[in-house]
Design an enzyme around this catalytic site. Structure first.
Site, PDB file in Angstrom:
ATOM      1  N   HIS A  28       0.788  -1.174   0.080  1.00 17.63           N
ATOM      2  CA  HIS A  28       0.183   0.135   0.052  1.00 17.63           C
ATOM      3  C   HIS A  28       0.864   1.336  -0.060  1.00 17.63           C
ATOM      4  CE1 HIS A  28       0.811   0.731   4.341  1.00 17.63           C
ATOM      5  NE2 HIS A  28       0.342  -0.457   4.725  1.00 17.63           N
ATOM      6  N   HIS A  31       4.008   1.383   2.297  1.00 21.04           N
ATOM      7  CA  HIS A  31       5.401   0.727   1.681  1.00 21.04           C
ATOM      8  C   HIS A  31       5.951   1.385   0.733  1.00 21.04           C
ATOM      9  CE1 HIS A  31       2.564  -2.696   3.324  1.00 21.04           C
ATOM     10  NE2 HIS A  31       3.525  -2.723   4.086  1.00 21.04           N
ATOM     11  N   CYS A 137       2.370 -10.402  19.771  1.00 16.80           N
ATOM     12  CA  CYS A 137       1.704  -9.921  18.599  1.00 16.80           C
ATOM     13  C   CYS A 137       2.107 -10.551  17.270  1.00 16.80           C
ATOM     14  CB  CYS A 137       1.583  -8.434  18.760  1.00 16.80           C
ATOM     15  SG  CYS A 137       0.885  -7.818  17.206  1.00 16.80           S
ATOM     16  N   CYS A 140       2.909  -7.878  14.858  1.00 15.29           N
ATOM     17  CA  CYS A 140       4.155  -7.454  14.811  1.00 15.29           C
ATOM     18  C   CYS A 140       5.359  -8.504  14.736  1.00 15.29           C
ATOM     19  CB  CYS A 140       4.453  -6.745  16.269  1.00 15.29           C
ATOM     20  SG  CYS A 140       3.481  -5.229  16.488  1.00 15.29           S
ATOM     21  N   CYS A 159      -2.412  -5.435  21.307  1.00 12.89           N
ATOM     22  CA  CYS A 159      -1.234  -4.974  20.709  1.00 12.89           C
ATOM     23  C   CYS A 159      -1.630  -3.050  20.632  1.00 12.89           C
ATOM     24  CB  CYS A 159      -0.655  -5.378  19.507  1.00 12.89           C
ATOM     25  SG  CYS A 159       0.385  -4.303  18.669  1.00 12.89           S
ATOM     26  N   HIS A 162      -1.428  -2.707  16.552  1.00  9.76           N
ATOM     27  CA  HIS A 162      -2.475  -3.185  15.812  1.00  9.76           C
ATOM     28  C   HIS A 162      -3.863  -3.288  16.124  1.00  9.76           C
ATOM     29  CE1 HIS A 162       1.350  -4.680  13.892  1.00  9.76           C
ATOM     30  NE2 HIS A 162       0.920  -4.513  12.766  1.00  9.76           N
ATOM     31  N   LYS A 310      -3.193   5.440  11.283  1.00 11.64           N
ATOM     32  CA  LYS A 310      -2.141   4.913  10.458  1.00 11.64           C
ATOM     33  C   LYS A 310      -2.487   3.966   9.419  1.00 11.64           C
ATOM     34  CE  LYS A 310       1.768   1.656  10.336  1.00 11.64           C
ATOM     35  NZ  LYS A 310       1.446   0.029  10.285  1.00 11.64           N
ATOM     36  N   LYS A 313      -2.044  -2.556   6.310  1.00 11.16           N
ATOM     37  CA  LYS A 313      -2.724  -3.486   5.289  1.00 11.16           C
ATOM     38  C   LYS A 313      -4.140  -4.235   6.230  1.00 11.16           C
ATOM     39  CE  LYS A 313       1.500  -5.579   5.030  1.00 11.16           C
ATOM     40  NZ  LYS A 313       2.731  -6.059   4.681  1.00 11.16           N
TER      41      LYS A 313
HETATM   42  O1  ME8 Z   1       7.846  -4.473   9.454  1.00 16.84           O
HETATM   43  N1  ME8 Z   1       3.372   5.114   6.688  1.00 16.84           N
HETATM   44  O2  ME8 Z   1       7.234  -5.319   7.286  1.00 16.84           O
HETATM   45  P1  ME8 Z   1       5.790  -4.695   6.790  1.00 16.84           P
HETATM   46  C1  ME8 Z   1       4.602   4.925   6.361  1.00 16.84           C
HETATM   47  N2  ME8 Z   1       8.950  -7.154   7.586  1.00 16.84           N
HETATM   48  N3  ME8 Z   1       5.373   3.890   6.130  1.00 16.84           N
HETATM   49  C2  ME8 Z   1       4.508   2.782   6.219  1.00 16.84           C
HETATM   50  C3  ME8 Z   1       3.269   2.612   6.500  1.00 16.84           C
HETATM   51  C4  ME8 Z   1       2.635   3.912   6.869  1.00 16.84           C
HETATM   52  N4  ME8 Z   1       1.412   3.934   7.132  1.00 16.84           N
HETATM   53  N5  ME8 Z   1       3.128   1.489   6.561  1.00 16.84           N
HETATM   54  C5  ME8 Z   1       3.920   0.634   6.558  1.00 16.84           C
HETATM   55  C6  ME8 Z   1       7.965  -5.382   8.551  1.00 16.84           C
HETATM   56  N6  ME8 Z   1       4.943   1.600   6.037  1.00 16.84           N
HETATM   57  C7  ME8 Z   1       9.245  -6.198   8.594  1.00 16.84           C
HETATM   58  C8  ME8 Z   1      10.416  -5.390   8.364  1.00 16.84           C
HETATM   59  S1  ME8 Z   1      12.952  -5.200   7.919  1.00 16.84           S
HETATM   60  C9  ME8 Z   1      14.324  -6.450   8.286  1.00 16.84           C
HETATM   61  C10 ME8 Z   1      11.584  -6.366   8.117  1.00 16.84           C
HETATM   62  C11 ME8 Z   1       6.265   1.115   5.744  1.00 16.84           C
HETATM   63  O3  ME8 Z   1       5.407  -5.277   5.784  1.00 16.84           O
HETATM   64  C12 ME8 Z   1       7.483   1.411   6.797  1.00 16.84           C
HETATM   65  O4  ME8 Z   1       8.792   1.515   6.245  1.00 16.84           O
HETATM   66  O5  ME8 Z   1       5.229  -4.437   8.148  1.00 16.84           O
HETATM   67  C13 ME8 Z   1       7.361   0.178   7.775  1.00 16.84           C
HETATM   68  O6  ME8 Z   1       8.471   0.050   8.585  1.00 16.84           O
HETATM   69  C14 ME8 Z   1       7.304  -0.823   6.793  1.00 16.84           C
HETATM   70  O7  ME8 Z   1       6.488  -0.390   5.796  1.00 16.84           O
HETATM   71  C15 ME8 Z   1       6.520  -2.104   7.482  1.00 16.84           C
HETATM   72  O8  ME8 Z   1       6.480  -3.101   6.619  1.00 16.84           O
END
Ligand code: ME8
Length: 535
Positions: A28, A31, A137, A140, A159, A162, A310, A313
Site C-alpha cells: 500500500h 510501503h 503480537c 508485529c 497490541c 495493531h 496509520k 494492510k
Molecule cells: O515490518 N506510513 O514489514 P511490513 C509510512 N517485515 N510507512 C509505512 C506505513 C505507513 N502507514 N505502513 C508501512 C515489516 N510502512 C518487516 C520488516 S526489515 C528487516 C523487516 C512502511 O510489511 C514502513 O517503512 O510491516 C514500515 O516500517 C514498513 O512499511 C513495514 O512493513
C-alpha cells in the site's frame, strides 16, 4: 561521465536499504513511501557520481505469513511466490524504483548464511537455551512488554499498534544475550549523534535502552515456517533475526568477501517508526556480537495517515498506489509524498491536497515554465537555442538562485534526508525563473526588432532554457520520466549526454547548453487533471 569510476577510486559503495516487507498482503501507500524515498536518495547519490547499491525485498517467514497462507489454502511458499511476482515486484517497476537487488528471505543465498551467522553466535556463547512466557503480537511478530499493550473494554490485552488481541506464548527457546549490549549501544549512540534520525526517534531508543534490555528469544518451536536452527532443527530462527540479516546476506556475507567489504555496512537503513527498535537496538547488537561494522544511519519515516489513523494492510485503509498513479501519473505520485510531508514526521494524505499541489506547483509552476520557454524559442528563434550575452543583474540573480538551490538541495536530500526541504529549494528556483520571465516580458521584448532588442530576447530565453536544463537534472531523482521529457525537449542529450550521467556538482555551472541546441515543444509535462473518480 566522471573521469574515474568510483570502483577505481576504491570508494565504499553508498548502500541504502528499505525494510523487507511482509508478503501477507499487497503493498500500500505506506510501503511505497519508504521505497520511493530510498529510490530518490540513491538516484541522488548516483548523480553525485558515487557507486550506489539500493536493496529492497520481502520478508517471507514466520507465523504471520504462515497463517495467511493457511487461510488461503496454499503453502506459505506458494503464497509468497504469488504475492512477490504479482504484487510486489511489479509495483516497484511501475513506480520507477531502480533497486539493484530484491532479496527474498526464502532464497537459499539468504537462508544458508542466516544459519552460519546464528551458528557463529552460538559458538561464541552469545546464545543459550531458556524459557519464556509472555504476550506475543503476530502482526508485529514480537513479544510485547507491558508498556506496548492497551486494554480493550472487556479487559482483553491488545497490541497498541495493531489494536488486536495478543497471544500468550510459552516456549522453550534459544536466547541471544541482548541484555549485555545496553552500555555498548548507548556508547555508540553517544559517539554517533546521527546514528538514529530524527531526533525524536533517537530519544525514544536511548530512553528504551537506558531502562535495561532483556535477552531476546531468537527461535520458535511451535511451527516450522522458518530457517531451521542449525544445531537444533526442531526450532526455526525467529523471523526478525532472519529478516534483519538480509542486509548482510544480500551483499555477499559469507559468500563474496570482496563484495561484502566494498558494500557493507549500509549507509542508511530506511525504516518506519514501527520497526525502529529492531534496527536501532537488536540489529547493531547482533553485529557487535559477531564483530561486524555497524550501519551509518537508521532513518525512521513517520506514518502516512488516512483520516488520522496509520494506514495499514490490516485496517483496510490501505490505498493502492495504482489508485493514485492512474489519475496523477507516476512522477507526481513520487514527488507528492516527499514534497508534502516532512520526512520523519507523520503526515496525512488527502486527494484534495495532492490535486491542489499538482495543479499549482507541477502544472502551473513547473510544467508551464517548460512549455512557455520551448514555445518562445520555437516562435522567435525557429527552435534553435540562441546565443546569449552574460546579461545584467537580473541574469546574475538567476545564476545565484541556481547555485543556492543546488547547494541546498544537495545538502538536504543527499545528506540530511530532508526530501521536502530539498524539493522546496528546487521549486523555489522554479518560481524564481517564472518570476524572472514575468519581469523581463520576453513577449514584449520580441516586438523590438533592433539588433539590441533581439540580443536581449536571446539572453532572456537562453537564461530560462539553461535554468530548465539545471531543473531537469535536479528533479531527475524525484521525477525521472518528466526530467527525461524536458531533457529531450531542450535537445540536451546531443550536447551533454544522457540525463542519468549528469552530475549534481556540475549543475550550477552556467552555460552548459550550447547555442544552436534544438528545442522542441515536447510532451506536456503535467496534463490537466481529469475529474476525480466518484466513489
Ligand atoms: O515490518 N506510513 O514489514 P511490513 C509510512 N517485515 N510507512 C509505512 C506505513 C505507513 N502507514 N505502513 C508501512 C515489516 N510502512 C518487516 C520488516 S526489515 C528487516 C523487516 C512502511 O510489511 C514502513 O517503512 O510491516 C514500515 O516500517 C514498513 O512499511 C513495514 O512493513
Amino acid at each position: 561521465m566522471a573521469a574515474t569510476e568510483p570502483e577505481a577510486r576504491g570508494e565504499k559503495t553508498y548502500y541504502v536499504s528499505t525494510p523487507i516487507y511482509y508478503v501477507n498482503d499487497a503493498p500500500h501507500l505506506g510501503h511505497a513511501y519508504t521505497t520511493v524515498a530510498g529510490d530518490v536518495l540513491t538516484r541522488w547519490h548516483r548523480q553525485r557520481g558515487e557507486k550506489v547499491w539500493y536493496l529492497t525485498g520481502t520478508d517471507e517467514h514466520g507465523q504471520k505469513i504462515l497463517r495467511t497462507a493457511e487461510a488461503h489454502g496454499v503453502t506459505p511458499q506458494e503464497w509468497c511466490d504469488k504475492l512477490v511476482e504479482e504484487s510486489w515486484r511489479p509495483l516497484w517497476t511501475h513506480l520507477d524504483v531502480a533497486n539493484d537487488d530484491f532479496i527474498r528471505t526464502t532464497e537459499k543465498r539468504h537462508t544458508d548464511r542466516v544459519q552460519e551467522f546464528v551458528q557463529d553466535l552460538y559458538d561464541k556463547d552469545e546464545i543459550y537455551k531458556g524459557g519464556y512466557e509472555g504476550p506475543y503480537c503476530v502482526s508485529c511478530e514480537e513479544y510485547k512488554l507491558p508498556g506496548d499493550l492497551i486494554e480493550a473494554e472487556d479487559g482483553t490485552q491488545l497490541c497498541a499498534i495493531h489494536k488486536k488481541p495478543v497471544d500468550i506464548l510459552q516456549e522453550e527457546n534459544y536466547f541471544f544475550k541482548l541484555s549485555e549490549y545496553g552500555p555498548k549501544l548507548l556508547a555508540h549512540y553517544e559517539a554517533n549523534p546521527g546514528f538514529i534520525q530524527p531526533e525524536s526517534a533517537r530519544n525514544e531508543v536511548v530512553n528504551f535502552v537506558k531502562q535495561g534490555l532483556q535477552d531476546l528469544s531468537i527461535s520458535r518451536s511451535t511451527f516450522d515456517w522458518g530457517v531451521p536452527v542449525p544445531w537444533d532443527p526442531k526450532h526455526v530462527i525467529y523471523v526478525w533475526i532472519d529478516a534483519l540479516l538480509n542486509y548482510a546476506t544480500a551483499v555477499g556475507y559469507g559468500a563474496d568477501q570482496t563484495r561484502f567489504d566494498a558494500t557493507f555496512p549500509a549507509d542508511v537503513h530506511l525504516v518506519g517508526k514501527d520497526i525502529l527498535r529492531f534496527h536501532a537496538i537488536i540489529w547493531p547488537a547482533m553485529l557487535m556480537a559477531n564483530g561486524l561494522p555497524l550501519p551509518g544511519k537508521i532513518a525512521a519515516n513517520g506514518w502516512l495517515l488516512v483520516g488520522g489513523e496509520k494506514m495499514s494492510k490490516s485496517n483496510l485503509t490501505g490505498i493502492k498506489p495504482q489508485d493514485l498513479t492512474t489519475h496523477f501519473g507516476v512522477d507526481a505520485y513520487r514527488w507528492y509524498f516527499l514534497r508534502a510531508i516532512a520526512f520523519g514526521q507523520d503526515g496525512s494524505f488527502s486527494w484534495e491536497d495532492l490535486s491542489a499541489r499538482y495543479t499549482s506547483e507541477l502544472a502551473n509552476d513547473y510544467g508551464n515554465l517548460a512549455s512557455r520557454v520551448a514555445a518562445m524559442v520555437g516562435k522567435y528563434f525557429g527552435g534553435k537555442l540562441p546565443e546569449a550575452t552574460a546579461g545584467g543583474d537580473a541574469e546574475q540573480a538567476v545564476r545565484d538562485g541556481l547555485s543556492k538551490a543546488v547547494a541546498e538541495a544537495d545538502r538536504r536530500i543527499g545528506e540530511e534526508l530532508d526530501f521536502s526541504g530539498g524539493i522546496a529549494a528546487i521549486f523555489d528556483f522554479v518560481k524564481q525563473v517564472n518570476g524572472y520571465l514575468t519581469e523581463q516580458e520576453p513577449w514584449k521584448v520580441a516586438k523590438d526588432t533592433s539588433d539590441e532588442g533581439q540580443a536581449r530576447l536571446a539572453t532572456i530565453l537562453y537564461t530560462a532554457a539553461e535554468s530548465l536544463r539545471a531543473i531537469a537534472v535536479l528533479l531527475n531523482p524525484v521525477m525521472p520520466d518528466t526530467s527525461q521529457k524536458l531533457w529531450d525537449s531542450l535537445g540536451a542529450a546531443e550536447s551533454l549526454g544522457a540525463l542519468a550521467d549528469q552530475r549534481i556538482a556540475d549543475t550550477a555551472t552556467w552555460g552548459r547548453l550550447p547555442a544552436g541546441a534544438t528545442v522542441t515543444k515536447g510532451a506536456v509535462l503535467f496534463p490537466r487533471l481529469e475529474e476525480p473518480p466518484t466513489a
